[in-house]
Design a protein around this motif. Structure first.
Motif, PDB file in Angstrom:
ATOM      1  N   ARG A   1       0.818  -1.208   0.000  1.00 59.01           N
ATOM      2  CA  ARG A   1       0.000   0.000   0.000  1.00 59.01           C
ATOM      3  C   ARG A   1       0.859   1.269   0.000  1.00 59.01           C
ATOM      4  NH1 ARG A   1      -4.943   1.455   4.200  1.00 59.01           N
ATOM      5  NH2 ARG A   1      -5.135   3.633   3.628  1.00 59.01           N
ATOM      6  N   ALA A   2       1.951   1.240   0.775  1.00 58.02           N
ATOM      7  CA  ALA A   2       2.836   2.416   0.846  1.00 58.02           C
ATOM      8  C   ALA A   2       3.426   2.748  -0.516  1.00 58.02           C
ATOM      9  CB  ALA A   2       3.949   2.169   1.859  1.00 58.02           C
ATOM     10  N   VAL A   3       3.728   1.699  -1.290  1.00 60.25           N
ATOM     11  CA  VAL A   3       4.279   1.906  -2.639  1.00 60.25           C
ATOM     12  C   VAL A   3       3.213   2.538  -3.535  1.00 60.25           C
ATOM     13  CG1 VAL A   3       5.239   0.776  -4.674  1.00 60.25           C
ATOM     14  CG2 VAL A   3       5.857  -0.031  -2.388  1.00 60.25           C
ATOM     15  N   VAL A   4       2.003   1.991  -3.467  1.00 62.32           N
ATOM     16  CA  VAL A   4       0.902   2.507  -4.286  1.00 62.32           C
ATOM     17  C   VAL A   4       0.610   3.964  -3.932  1.00 62.32           C
ATOM     18  CG1 VAL A   4      -1.550   2.265  -4.836  1.00 62.32           C
ATOM     19  CG2 VAL A   4      -0.129   0.224  -4.588  1.00 62.32           C
ATOM     20  N   GLU A   5       0.589   4.259  -2.635  1.00 61.64           N
ATOM     21  CA  GLU A   5       0.313   5.627  -2.191  1.00 61.64           C
ATOM     22  C   GLU A   5       1.395   6.597  -2.653  1.00 61.64           C
ATOM     23  OE1 GLU A   5      -2.354   4.873   1.847  1.00 61.64           O
ATOM     24  OE2 GLU A   5      -0.179   5.089   2.021  1.00 61.64           O
ATOM     25  N   ALA A   6       2.642   6.138  -2.623  1.00 61.79           N
ATOM     26  CA  ALA A   6       3.742   6.998  -3.085  1.00 61.79           C
ATOM     27  C   ALA A   6       3.625   7.262  -4.582  1.00 61.79           C
ATOM     28  CB  ALA A   6       5.079   6.338  -2.779  1.00 61.79           C
ATOM     29  N   GLU A   7       3.236   6.226  -5.344  1.00 57.91           N
ATOM     30  CA  GLU A   7       3.048   6.397  -6.786  1.00 57.91           C
ATOM     31  C   GLU A   7       1.899   7.344  -7.061  1.00 57.91           C
ATOM     32  OE1 GLU A   7       2.453   2.389  -8.029  1.00 57.91           O
ATOM     33  OE2 GLU A   7       4.594   1.928  -8.193  1.00 57.91           O
ATOM     34  N   GLU A   8       0.816   7.203  -6.294  1.00 59.55           N
ATOM     35  CA  GLU A   8      -0.347   8.074  -6.475  1.00 59.55           C
ATOM     36  C   GLU A   8       0.004   9.523  -6.138  1.00 59.55           C
ATOM     37  OE1 GLU A   8      -3.401   6.367  -4.065  1.00 59.55           O
ATOM     38  OE2 GLU A   8      -3.981   4.886  -5.597  1.00 59.55           O
ATOM     39  N   ALA A   9       0.795   9.698  -5.085  1.00 59.10           N
ATOM     40  CA  ALA A   9       1.210  11.051  -4.687  1.00 59.10           C
ATOM     41  C   ALA A   9       2.066  11.691  -5.780  1.00 59.10           C
ATOM     42  CB  ALA A   9       1.983  11.002  -3.374  1.00 59.10           C
ATOM     43  N   SER A  10       2.926  10.876  -6.399  1.00 61.10           N
ATOM     44  CA  SER A  10       3.781  11.374  -7.478  1.00 61.10           C
ATOM     45  C   SER A  10       2.938  11.782  -8.689  1.00 61.10           C
ATOM     46  CB  SER A  10       4.787  10.300  -7.878  1.00 61.10           C
ATOM     47  OG  SER A  10       5.583  10.727  -8.958  1.00 61.10           O
ATOM     48  N   ARG A  11       1.984  10.913  -9.054  1.00 61.47           N
ATOM     49  CA  ARG A  11       1.107  11.237 -10.188  1.00 61.47           C
ATOM     50  C   ARG A  11       0.274  12.476  -9.879  1.00 61.47           C
ATOM     51  NH1 ARG A  11       0.297   5.576 -10.445  1.00 61.47           N
ATOM     52  NH2 ARG A  11      -1.683   5.778  -9.317  1.00 61.47           N
ATOM     53  N   LYS A  12      -0.153  12.577  -8.627  1.00 66.15           N
ATOM     54  CA  LYS A  12      -0.966  13.717  -8.199  1.00 66.15           C
ATOM     55  C   LYS A  12      -0.218  15.027  -8.419  1.00 66.15           C
ATOM     56  CE  LYS A  12      -3.632  15.132  -4.130  1.00 66.15           C
ATOM     57  NZ  LYS A  12      -3.973  14.769  -2.724  1.00 66.15           N
ATOM     58  N   GLN A  13       1.057  15.039  -8.028  1.00 64.68           N
ATOM     59  CA  GLN A  13       1.859  16.244  -8.194  1.00 64.68           C
ATOM     60  C   GLN A  13       2.116  16.550  -9.669  1.00 64.68           C
ATOM     61  OE1 GLN A  13       2.830  18.616  -6.017  1.00 64.68           O
ATOM     62  NE2 GLN A  13       1.470  17.475  -4.636  1.00 64.68           N
ATOM     63  N   GLU A  14       2.330  15.501 -10.453  1.00 63.06           N
ATOM     64  CA  GLU A  14       2.543  15.697 -11.890  1.00 63.06           C
ATOM     65  C   GLU A  14       1.331  16.365 -12.532  1.00 63.06           C
ATOM     66  OE1 GLU A  14       3.585  12.070 -13.847  1.00 63.06           O
ATOM     67  OE2 GLU A  14       5.376  11.745 -12.627  1.00 63.06           O
ATOM     68  N   VAL A  15       0.150  15.829 -12.206  1.00 64.29           N
ATOM     69  CA  VAL A  15      -1.084  16.392 -12.771  1.00 64.29           C
ATOM     70  C   VAL A  15      -1.296  17.804 -12.260  1.00 64.29           C
ATOM     71  CG1 VAL A  15      -3.601  16.167 -12.870  1.00 64.29           C
ATOM     72  CG2 VAL A  15      -2.165  14.136 -13.055  1.00 64.29           C
ATOM     73  N   LEU A  16      -1.073  18.002 -10.962  1.00 63.06           N
ATOM     74  CA  LEU A  16      -1.290  19.312 -10.347  1.00 63.06           C
ATOM     75  C   LEU A  16      -0.411  20.380 -10.999  1.00 63.06           C
ATOM     76  CD1 LEU A  16      -3.022  20.461  -8.043  1.00 63.06           C
ATOM     77  CD2 LEU A  16      -1.115  20.062  -6.498  1.00 63.06           C
ATOM     78  N   GLN A  17       0.835  20.009 -11.296  1.00 69.58           N
ATOM     79  CA  GLN A  17       1.759  20.965 -11.903  1.00 69.58           C
ATOM     80  C   GLN A  17       1.445  21.219 -13.379  1.00 69.58           C
ATOM     81  OE1 GLN A  17       3.916  22.749 -10.122  1.00 69.58           O
ATOM     82  NE2 GLN A  17       3.159  21.624  -8.339  1.00 69.58           N
ATOM     83  N   SER A  18       0.822  20.237 -14.028  1.00 68.83           N
ATOM     84  CA  SER A  18       0.555  20.365 -15.466  1.00 68.83           C
ATOM     85  C   SER A  18      -0.722  21.140 -15.780  1.00 68.83           C
ATOM     86  CB  SER A  18       0.470  18.976 -16.117  1.00 68.83           C
ATOM     87  OG  SER A  18      -0.696  18.288 -15.691  1.00 68.83           O
ATOM     88  N   LEU A  19      -1.622  21.233 -14.800  1.00 69.81           N
ATOM     89  CA  LEU A  19      -2.916  21.892 -15.055  1.00 69.81           C
ATOM     90  C   LEU A  19      -2.772  23.410 -15.087  1.00 69.81           C
ATOM     91  CD1 LEU A  19      -5.351  19.819 -12.814  1.00 69.81           C
ATOM     92  CD2 LEU A  19      -5.187  19.774 -15.307  1.00 69.81           C
TER      93      LEU A  19
END
Length: 380
Positions: A167-185
């Protein structure tokens, strides 16, 4: 003399705790025989082959395998060895490094037990059920034999305790994707998303790593009672980015901004001089706003409400009243529609007068002759 005998015979001397290497020469059900250069073949009991439960020795090793082993016990006619001890020691060192560095690694699920999953990482690693996924899992049977990416979340060598998390790995990946999307919008972008959940105040839309909110007022150009009247969970929609708050990770979206508004192409929908039926929506001091199409309101100025002088629109009209209006002017760019009720009154009066003018009384006099220039104000 003993030392000379050992040198002549070529036999090695071993002590408990020594690390040795040897080749598997025979596999029995509950033990493995290994040639380590001793006067007798070394024995690796099945319990010392792996940190996990092994049904048959052949499940853990094959004949001819080269093994690194730890000497557990030495007697003249017997030497007992352990593969598990060597693997565990190496695994502990490796895990401690991974724990300190927050490293992600992969391991195969060997068993499903009550409360979670067991993996073989040179020793027994446990993944509690709550640390397998970010969502609730009903049945873990499908995980057996599956390779998972993991992080160490707890280590206790004295208690032989190794707690791992996928779960910790999945959450870290989700957090990374979240920041990528947040910065791209960027404000004004039109993006695709999936409706995640509906609330009383709107709909949350997943943009591929982060959710944005379409407020209920931004779902449609028309009034919306509840979000489910417009969108459904799981539906893919196009939305426009209204604002991005990167510090608080809040994204405001609009569905209605991606669709033609009620004023779009209004000049072809409503023509100057046309008579329309509408509903009085609001009364203000300077007139009345009448909705003639869904989402399209026009103003009947107080001077255009009645042929007689009135002090307030409320003397003649009330909200919710159905009325007929004449279109005086249409401006799509300004979203402005000028309407008149007085014009219809005048036209009605002119029509009635013309009808009367055609009828002459028995004496041959027309209505015009009888009332004279009182008609002039309606003819002009």
């Amino acid at each position: 003399m003993d030392e000379m005998n050992q040198e002549v015979s070529g036999m090695k001397e071993f002590s408990a705790g020594d690390i040795v290497t040897g080749k598997v020469v025979k596999i029995e059900d509950k033990q493995v025989l290994v040639d380590v250069g001793y006067k007798v073949e070394g024995i690796v009991p099945i319990s010392e082959l792996s940190s996990l439960h092994v049904e048959k020795a052949s499940d853990a090793v094959s004949e001819g395998d080269e093994l690194t082993l730890q000497v557990k016990k030495v007697e003249d006619d017997e030497i007992v060895l352990s593969k598990r001890a060597v693997d565990a020691d190496k695994a502990w060192q490796d895990l401690e490094e991974k724990f300190e560095n927050g490293e992600i690694f992969e391991a195969e699920v060997k068993d499903v037990v009550k409360g979670g999953l067991v993996v073989d990482i040179g020793l027994r690693g446990f993944i509690p059920a709550s640390l397998v996924e970010t969502y609730y899992v009903e049945d873990f049977e499908d995980y057996k034999g599956k390779t998972l990416s993991l992080k160490v979340v707890e280590l206790d060598r004295e208690q032989n305790r190794v707690i791992l998390s996928h779960r910790a790995v999945v959450e870290a990946e989700e957090a990374s994707r979240k920041q990528e999307v947040l910065q791209s919008l960027e404000e004004g972008q039109v993006v695709e998303g999936t409706v995640q959940r509906l609330t009383d105040f709107g709909a949350f839309v997943n943009l591929g790593g982060i959710d944005g909110l379409v407020h209920i007022s931004q779902l449609s150009h028309e009034h919306v009672e509840k979000a489910s009247d417009v969108v459904q969970e799981g539906e893919t929609i196009q939305v426009k980015v209204l604002s991005v708050d990167r510090d608080n990770e809040r994204i405001s979206l609009s569905l209605k901004a991606t669709k033609p508004g009620p004023w779009h192409d209004i000049e072809n929908k409503v023509k100057q001089g046309e008579v329309l039926q509408g509903t009085v929506r609001r009364l203000v001091s300077f007139g009345a706003f009448v909705e003639v199409l869904p989402g399209v309101e026009g103003l009947v100025h107080i001077s255009q409400i009645s042929n007689r002088h009135i002090g307030t629109p409320g003397e003649v009209l009330e909200e919710g009243q159905e009325v007929n209006v004449k279109v005086l002017d249409v401006d799509e760019n300004a979203k402005r529609l000028s309407l008149s009720m007085k014009e219809l009154e005048r036209e009605q009066s002119r029509s009635e007068i013309k009808q009367y003018e055609k009828e002459e009384d028995n004496s041959g006099f027309s209505l015009s002759d009888m009332i004279g220039d009182k008609l002039d104000k309606y003819k002009n």
